[in-house]
Design a protein around this motif. Sequence first.
Motif, PDB file in Angstrom:
ATOM      1  N   LEU A 268       0.833  -1.207   0.000  1.00 39.45           N
ATOM      2  CA  LEU A 268       0.000   0.000   0.000  1.00 39.45           C
ATOM      3  C   LEU A 268       0.868   1.258   0.000  1.00 39.45           C
ATOM      4  CD1 LEU A 268      -2.752  -1.091   2.548  1.00 39.45           C
ATOM      5  CD2 LEU A 268      -3.087  -0.686   0.103  1.00 39.45           C
ATOM      6  N   ALA A 269       1.953   1.230   0.767  1.00 39.17           N
ATOM      7  CA  ALA A 269       2.855   2.394   0.805  1.00 39.17           C
ATOM      8  C   ALA A 269       3.480   2.632  -0.554  1.00 39.17           C
ATOM      9  CB  ALA A 269       3.937   2.173   1.867  1.00 39.17           C
ATOM     10  N   LYS A 270       3.870   1.571  -1.244  1.00 35.94           N
ATOM     11  CA  LYS A 270       4.429   1.725  -2.595  1.00 35.94           C
ATOM     12  C   LYS A 270       3.398   2.296  -3.540  1.00 35.94           C
ATOM     13  CE  LYS A 270       7.839  -2.011  -2.414  1.00 35.94           C
ATOM     14  NZ  LYS A 270       8.233  -3.334  -2.995  1.00 35.94           N
ATOM     15  N   GLU A 271       2.152   1.859  -3.376  1.00 36.97           N
ATOM     16  CA  GLU A 271       1.072   2.374  -4.233  1.00 36.97           C
ATOM     17  C   GLU A 271       0.871   3.870  -3.999  1.00 36.97           C
ATOM     18  OE1 GLU A 271      -1.805   1.580  -7.231  1.00 36.97           O
ATOM     19  OE2 GLU A 271      -0.185   0.355  -6.389  1.00 36.97           O
ATOM     20  N   ASP A 272       0.931   4.278  -2.748  1.00 37.31           N
ATOM     21  CA  ASP A 272       0.767   5.708  -2.433  1.00 37.31           C
ATOM     22  C   ASP A 272       1.896   6.552  -3.029  1.00 37.31           C
ATOM     23  OD1 ASP A 272      -1.578   5.259  -1.080  1.00 37.31           O
ATOM     24  OD2 ASP A 272      -0.620   5.174   0.902  1.00 37.31           O
ATOM     25  N   GLN A 273       3.098   5.988  -3.059  1.00 38.27           N
ATOM     26  CA  GLN A 273       4.241   6.714  -3.608  1.00 38.27           C
ATOM     27  C   GLN A 273       4.110   6.958  -5.106  1.00 38.27           C
ATOM     28  OE1 GLN A 273       7.691   4.469  -2.494  1.00 38.27           O
ATOM     29  NE2 GLN A 273       7.483   4.936  -0.315  1.00 38.27           N
TER      30      GLN A 273
END
Length: 275
Positions: A268-273
């Motif tokens: 999810l953090a990678k997606e937000d980035q």
Amino acid sequence: MIKFAQLFVLALLFVGISDSFAQANATKNNNIPYYENSKDDYINKQCLIDIYIPEEKTDFATIVWFHGGGLTGGQKEIPEFLKDKGFAVVGVGYRFAPQVKVKEIVEDAAQAVSWVFKNIESRGGSKDKIVLSGHSAGAYLGLMLTLDKSYLTKHHIDADDLFGVVSLSAQTITHFTARQEQGIDINQPTIDALAPLFWVRKDVPPITLITGGRDLEMVGRYEENAYLYRMLKIVGNEDVKLLELDGYDHGMVYPALPLLVKEVNGWLAKEDQKK
């Protein structure tokens, strides 16, 4: 390969296990049929899901959880540790061998995932953030749906659109229950169309393979996963991990669950980035 000692500490720091951080509100609906208008009594009895939805949150990820039991038993469940982590959890029930063939059980799993794709957005979630997970036989089902694209293709779903897979002690060769259907001894390894390894391919969703310690696991379970990991890397997949939980046997659901949460949050953090 990443060893357990470092990862478990990181997982606890990343996820947190105190109830003081839990969300106050959530809803749970039980025994929802995922086959529509079936006249098969066994399907109507077994092919049900329970769904846990976080309240006051939208666009959340969903973990589809397949229980273990050798494809011959067990019951749908929503692991307690997965609650209050900010995403939905769908516990899937399915039919068992020998009442049905293993291929039909995989088809049940595909039908359940199709239900999630069709219905999760009406409950506030995102169909772009669906994660498959489970333990043992349940992990095998998740890997089969991911690697053999034909099961989800029948439902007009591209397996590559899954957000990720976290597999807890799966069979990656032909499942021993499928081998039994063919009259093959439980300790005779085979790789055919009912083996995730048979379907190794490039451009799969992120996959994390977790097993217990190789000397404590069920026969060859770590080695099966190590082989799948290596072959997925060889054909060009970068986002693949193999985690060995030293000191734990096949019943390694916890401490694997904190790692499951850590993996989903990392994706999810990678997606937000990217946004």
